[in-house]
Design a protein around this motif. Structure first.
Motif, PDB file in Angstrom:
ATOM      1  N   THR A  30      -7.787  55.538  62.393  1.00 15.68           N
ATOM      2  CA  THR A  30      -6.925  54.401  62.731  1.00 15.68           C
ATOM      3  C   THR A  30      -7.645  53.279  63.473  1.00 15.68           C
ATOM      4  OG1 THR A  30      -6.238  55.486  64.810  1.00 15.68           O
ATOM      5  CG2 THR A  30      -4.894  55.888  62.856  1.00 15.68           C
ATOM      6  N   GLU A  31      -8.958  53.358  63.626  1.00 14.81           N
ATOM      7  CA  GLU A  31      -9.645  52.374  64.457  1.00 14.81           C
ATOM      8  C   GLU A  31      -9.564  50.956  63.905  1.00 14.81           C
ATOM      9  OE1 GLU A  31     -13.845  52.829  64.877  1.00 14.81           O
ATOM     10  OE2 GLU A  31     -14.189  53.265  62.757  1.00 14.81           O
ATOM     11  N   GLY A  32      -9.387  50.806  62.604  1.00 23.76           N
ATOM     12  CA  GLY A  32      -9.295  49.475  62.030  1.00 23.76           C
ATOM     13  C   GLY A  32      -7.874  49.006  61.799  1.00 23.76           C
ATOM     14  N   GLN A  33      -6.891  49.800  62.225  1.00 26.66           N
ATOM     15  CA  GLN A  33      -5.489  49.457  62.007  1.00 26.66           C
ATOM     16  C   GLN A  33      -4.902  48.787  63.252  1.00 26.66           C
ATOM     17  OE1 GLN A  33      -4.438  49.839  58.991  1.00 26.66           O
ATOM     18  NE2 GLN A  33      -6.173  51.090  58.328  1.00 26.66           N
ATOM     19  N   ARG A  34      -3.843  48.028  63.039  1.00 26.91           N
ATOM     20  CA  ARG A  34      -3.195  47.334  64.142  1.00 26.91           C
ATOM     21  C   ARG A  34      -2.594  48.321  65.128  1.00 26.91           C
ATOM     22  NH1 ARG A  34      -2.407  41.836  63.814  1.00 26.91           N
ATOM     23  NH2 ARG A  34      -1.036  42.082  65.601  1.00 26.91           N
ATOM     24  N   VAL A  35      -2.791  48.055  66.412  1.00 29.82           N
ATOM     25  CA  VAL A  35      -2.234  48.905  67.466  1.00 29.82           C
ATOM     26  C   VAL A  35      -0.813  48.465  67.799  1.00 29.82           C
ATOM     27  CG1 VAL A  35      -2.514  49.672  69.851  1.00 29.82           C
ATOM     28  CG2 VAL A  35      -4.527  49.345  68.408  1.00 29.82           C
ATOM     29  N   THR A  36      -0.567  47.153  67.755  1.00 25.61           N
ATOM     30  CA  THR A  36       0.741  46.604  68.084  1.00 25.61           C
ATOM     31  C   THR A  36       1.265  45.754  66.928  1.00 25.61           C
ATOM     32  OG1 THR A  36      -0.254  44.656  69.125  1.00 25.61           O
ATOM     33  CG2 THR A  36       0.177  46.559  70.535  1.00 25.61           C
ATOM     34  N   SER A  37       2.509  45.341  67.032  1.00 30.26           N
ATOM     35  CA  SER A  37       3.090  44.473  66.010  1.00 30.26           C
ATOM     36  C   SER A  37       2.434  43.100  66.042  1.00 30.26           C
ATOM     37  CB  SER A  37       4.593  44.325  66.259  1.00 30.26           C
ATOM     38  OG  SER A  37       5.245  45.566  66.176  1.00 30.26           O
ATOM     39  N   PRO A  38       2.438  42.362  64.925  1.00 30.01           N
ATOM     40  CA  PRO A  38       1.891  41.005  64.921  1.00 30.01           C
ATOM     41  C   PRO A  38       2.636  40.120  65.923  1.00 30.01           C
ATOM     42  CG  PRO A  38       2.342  41.763  62.684  1.00 30.01           C
ATOM     43  CD  PRO A  38       2.948  42.759  63.600  1.00 30.01           C
ATOM     44  N   VAL A  39       1.911  39.230  66.555  1.00 31.91           N
ATOM     45  CA  VAL A  39       2.528  38.283  67.475  1.00 31.91           C
ATOM     46  C   VAL A  39       3.107  37.131  66.674  1.00 31.91           C
ATOM     47  CG1 VAL A  39       2.138  36.700  69.402  1.00 31.91           C
ATOM     48  CG2 VAL A  39       0.957  38.908  69.328  1.00 31.91           C
ATOM     49  N   ARG A  40       4.355  36.812  66.903  1.00 27.47           N
ATOM     50  CA  ARG A  40       5.024  35.752  66.151  1.00 27.47           C
ATOM     51  C   ARG A  40       4.345  34.410  66.403  1.00 27.47           C
ATOM     52  NH1 ARG A  40      10.508  32.916  66.580  1.00 27.47           N
ATOM     53  NH2 ARG A  40      11.305  32.879  64.435  1.00 27.47           N
ATOM     54  N   ASN A  41       3.849  33.802  65.330  1.00 27.20           N
ATOM     55  CA  ASN A  41       3.161  32.526  65.448  1.00 27.20           C
ATOM     56  C   ASN A  41       4.110  31.457  65.984  1.00 27.20           C
ATOM     57  OD1 ASN A  41       2.011  29.824  64.397  1.00 27.20           O
ATOM     58  ND2 ASN A  41       0.366  31.273  63.918  1.00 27.20           N
ATOM     59  N   LEU A  42       3.585  30.558  66.794  1.00 28.06           N
ATOM     60  CA  LEU A  42       4.411  29.504  67.386  1.00 28.06           C
ATOM     61  C   LEU A  42       5.016  28.574  66.332  1.00 28.06           C
ATOM     62  CD1 LEU A  42       2.187  28.548  70.462  1.00 28.06           C
ATOM     63  CD2 LEU A  42       4.320  29.854  70.478  1.00 28.06           C
ATOM     64  N   PHE A  43       4.421  28.568  65.150  1.00 25.23           N
ATOM     65  CA  PHE A  43       4.931  27.714  64.078  1.00 25.23           C
ATOM     66  C   PHE A  43       6.123  28.348  63.358  1.00 25.23           C
ATOM     67  CE2 PHE A  43       4.801  26.007  59.674  1.00 25.23           C
ATOM     68  CZ  PHE A  43       4.895  24.647  59.960  1.00 25.23           C
ATOM     69  N   ALA A  44       6.365  29.621  63.572  1.00 24.78           N
ATOM     70  CA  ALA A  44       7.423  30.330  62.853  1.00 24.78           C
ATOM     71  C   ALA A  44       8.805  29.682  63.010  1.00 24.78           C
ATOM     72  CB  ALA A  44       7.466  31.793  63.279  1.00 24.78           C
ATOM     73  N   PRO A  45       9.212  29.243  64.210  1.00 25.80           N
ATOM     74  CA  PRO A  45      10.517  28.564  64.320  1.00 25.80           C
ATOM     75  C   PRO A  45      10.566  27.257  63.533  1.00 25.80           C
ATOM     76  CG  PRO A  45       9.743  29.288  66.476  1.00 25.80           C
ATOM     77  CD  PRO A  45       8.599  29.456  65.535  1.00 25.80           C
ATOM     78  N   VAL A  46       9.425  26.568  63.453  1.00 26.44           N
ATOM     79  CA  VAL A  46       9.365  25.340  62.654  1.00 26.44           C
ATOM     80  C   VAL A  46       9.570  25.676  61.182  1.00 26.44           C
ATOM     81  CG1 VAL A  46       7.962  23.338  62.035  1.00 26.44           C
ATOM     82  CG2 VAL A  46       7.786  24.312  64.341  1.00 26.44           C
ATOM     83  N   LEU A  47       8.918  26.756  60.732  1.00 30.47           N
ATOM     84  CA  LEU A  47       9.082  27.192  59.351  1.00 30.47           C
ATOM     85  C   LEU A  47      10.548  27.510  59.045  1.00 30.47           C
ATOM     86  CD1 LEU A  47       7.973  28.120  56.593  1.00 30.47           C
ATOM     87  CD2 LEU A  47       7.631  30.381  57.598  1.00 30.47           C
ATOM     88  N   SER A  48      11.225  28.160  59.981  1.00 30.87           N
ATOM     89  CA  SER A  48      12.638  28.496  59.775  1.00 30.87           C
ATOM     90  C   SER A  48      13.472  27.253  59.523  1.00 30.87           C
ATOM     91  CB  SER A  48      13.179  29.260  60.987  1.00 30.87           C
ATOM     92  OG  SER A  48      12.511  30.483  61.148  1.00 30.87           O
ATOM     93  N   ARG A  49      13.164  26.190  60.240  1.00 30.53           N
ATOM     94  CA  ARG A  49      13.916  24.944  60.042  1.00 30.53           C
ATOM     95  C   ARG A  49      13.538  24.291  58.715  1.00 30.53           C
ATOM     96  NH1 ARG A  49      13.019  24.690  65.682  1.00 30.53           N
ATOM     97  NH2 ARG A  49      11.182  23.357  65.469  1.00 30.53           N
ATOM     98  N   LEU A  50      12.264  24.342  58.358  1.00 31.33           N
ATOM     99  CA  LEU A  50      11.827  23.748  57.099  1.00 31.33           C
ATOM    100  C   LEU A  50      12.459  24.456  55.893  1.00 31.33           C
ATOM    101  CD1 LEU A  50       8.012  23.186  57.816  1.00 31.33           C
ATOM    102  CD2 LEU A  50       9.780  21.422  57.619  1.00 31.33           C
ATOM    103  N   LEU A  51      12.649  25.767  56.010  1.00 31.75           N
ATOM    104  CA  LEU A  51      13.201  26.533  54.898  1.00 31.75           C
ATOM    105  C   LEU A  51      14.668  26.201  54.635  1.00 31.75           C
ATOM    106  CD1 LEU A  51      11.597  30.067  55.409  1.00 31.75           C
ATOM    107  CD2 LEU A  51      11.001  28.331  53.717  1.00 31.75           C
ATOM    108  N   LYS A  52      15.310  25.566  55.573  1.00 32.27           N
ATOM    109  CA  LYS A  52      16.704  25.147  55.363  1.00 32.27           C
ATOM    110  C   LYS A  52      16.794  24.005  54.353  1.00 32.27           C
ATOM    111  CE  LYS A  52      18.185  26.506  60.019  1.00 32.27           C
ATOM    112  NZ  LYS A  52      18.978  27.678  59.597  1.00 32.27           N
ATOM    113  N   CYS A  53      15.683  23.342  54.121  1.00 29.97           N
ATOM    114  CA  CYS A  53      15.643  22.261  53.135  1.00 29.97           C
ATOM    115  C   CYS A  53      15.351  22.875  51.763  1.00 29.97           C
ATOM    116  CB  CYS A  53      14.560  21.244  53.504  1.00 29.97           C
ATOM    117  SG  CYS A  53      14.348  19.937  52.281  1.00 29.97           S
TER     118      CYS A  53
END
Length: 387
Positions: free
Chosen positions: A321-344
């Protein structure tokens, strides 16, 4: 009727809809591009609680307890199979071996006509071939899961959350003995809405899509992120450095919200009998043919691996498991912007990616102004690592 106010907060595995015998629940794509349950026939609900009972998201624990049995590096003994698969070909060989034992195999293929990844049931080795290769999109499970005959024997493969819910489902029905479950080391599930926009762009360039390969070994296993898409008017090949979809996926911009804040399946946390992934890390860094990291999580999983036409080498779990992720991905700061863009509804992926690059540029510029020493130190570390 039971409290179902949080029904949209889930992994989108679809097992609740399959388990419900009253057709109360349907699975649909939300505007962000993720599968989620919706109440279709509320009047049919009998408050039985089955949907909550089989839902992995609604439980804090994983449905399978106990210590893993053994970790392995593994690869197919068939050179062609190893070459055609994303890593070592163990998952394919696992399916092929169990077909010979009278099992059916329920796994994921990419349906180019419907433009989606979907679970399906393979009954022959020819049908099994569609499972080869990675599919970096969320799979639609309902049709395949509903067609499973619980009296027959199956290998079920999927993401950890899909397998956890499925384990709860068959455990509730006392049918675990008929199933072998396998999952993967999972980074996260990207938005199908983003994937669809990406495919619309590709379709404009090369016409109707015929095949999609998310990963291949053109440049070797350690540089595997080469997207190859064949259309009626040509072929497009991209890499992780220049691909629009990968830019959003691997920067954790377009993952499902459960992938960020409620993923309990890292490292060796699993409800499967077998976990399979790429053997990243130092041990096989010189190997360019492809090697799987494999964990037998149960005695049944250990016995099943012995049936495969594979070479297995034992390794401690820390090495596996040494090359596998230990924790969940950190939500990118752009993700909320993407959510708004997807409404279009008319938004295109080019606009999203350009907006993301501009967003990163502004953040980087602001950090340089506020913390120049911190940025310089990080770049020195990055440059040293690159050497």
């Amino acid at each position: 009727m039971m409290n179902i106010s949080g029904i949209h907060d889930c992994y989108g595995c679809g097992v609740c809809a399959v388990a419900c015998k009253h057709d109360v629940i349907e699975i649909v794509l939300n505007e962000a591009g993720f599968y989620e349950p919706r109440i279709a026939n509320a009047d049919n609900c009998t408050d039985c609680g089955v949907c909550i009972d089989v839902c992995a998201y609604s439980h804090a624990d994983v449905s399978l307890s106990g210590e893993p049995v053994q970790g392995y590096a593994g690869w197919s003994k068939n050179e062609r199979t190893r070459r055609e698969c994303s890593s070592g070909g163990v998952a394919y060989e696992l399916g092929a071996a169990l077909l010979k034992q009278g099992y059916k195999v329920c796994g994921v293929r990419y349906n180019v006509d419907k433009g989606r990844a979907e679970h399906y049931i393979a009954r022959t080795e020819e049908e099994l071939k569609a499972m080869k290769g990675s599919k970096y999109v969320q799979s639609y499970t309902i049709d395949a899961f509903r067609s499973i005959n619980l009296k027959e024997k199956y290998l079920i493969t999927g993401t950890p959350c899909q397998i956890d819910s499925f384990r709860r489902y068959i455990k509730r029905l006392n049918k675990e003995e008929n199933f072998i479950l396998a999952d993967i080391f999972c980074f996260g599930i990207p938005s199908k809405r983003v994937w669809d926009m990406y495919m619309e762009r590709i379709n404009r360039q090369i016409g109707k899509i015929e095949t999609v390969s998310w990963r291949n070994k053109i440049n070797g296993w350690h540089k595997p992120y080469n997207m190859t898409i064949k259309g009626e008017r040509g072929v497009i090949k991209t890499t992780i450095q220049d691909d629009m979809f990968y830019a959003l996926f691997f920067n954790a911009v377009c993952l499902g919200k459960a992938c960020y804040d409620k993923c309990k399946y890292r490292q060796r946390q699993s409800a499967a009998d077998i976990r399979i992934g790429d053997f990243w890390g130092n041990t096989y860094q010189a190997d360019e043919k492809g090697v799987n990291a494999v964990i037998a999580l149960t005695d049944k999983g250990e016995e099943t691996l012995r049936l495969c036409n594979c070479e297995f080498v034992k390794h401690p779990l820390d090495i596996i498991t040494e090359g596998q992720r230990v924790t969940s991905p950190v939500r990118n700061l752009f993700a909320p912007v993407l959510s708004r863009l997807l409404k279009c509804k008319s938004i295109r992926i080019e606009i999203i990616v350009y907006s993301f690059k501009a967003f990163k540029f502004v953040l980087r510029s602001t950090e340089i102004i506020r913390h120049p020493a911190r940025v310089l130190k990080r770049r020195q570390v990055d440059n040293y690592t690159a050497k």
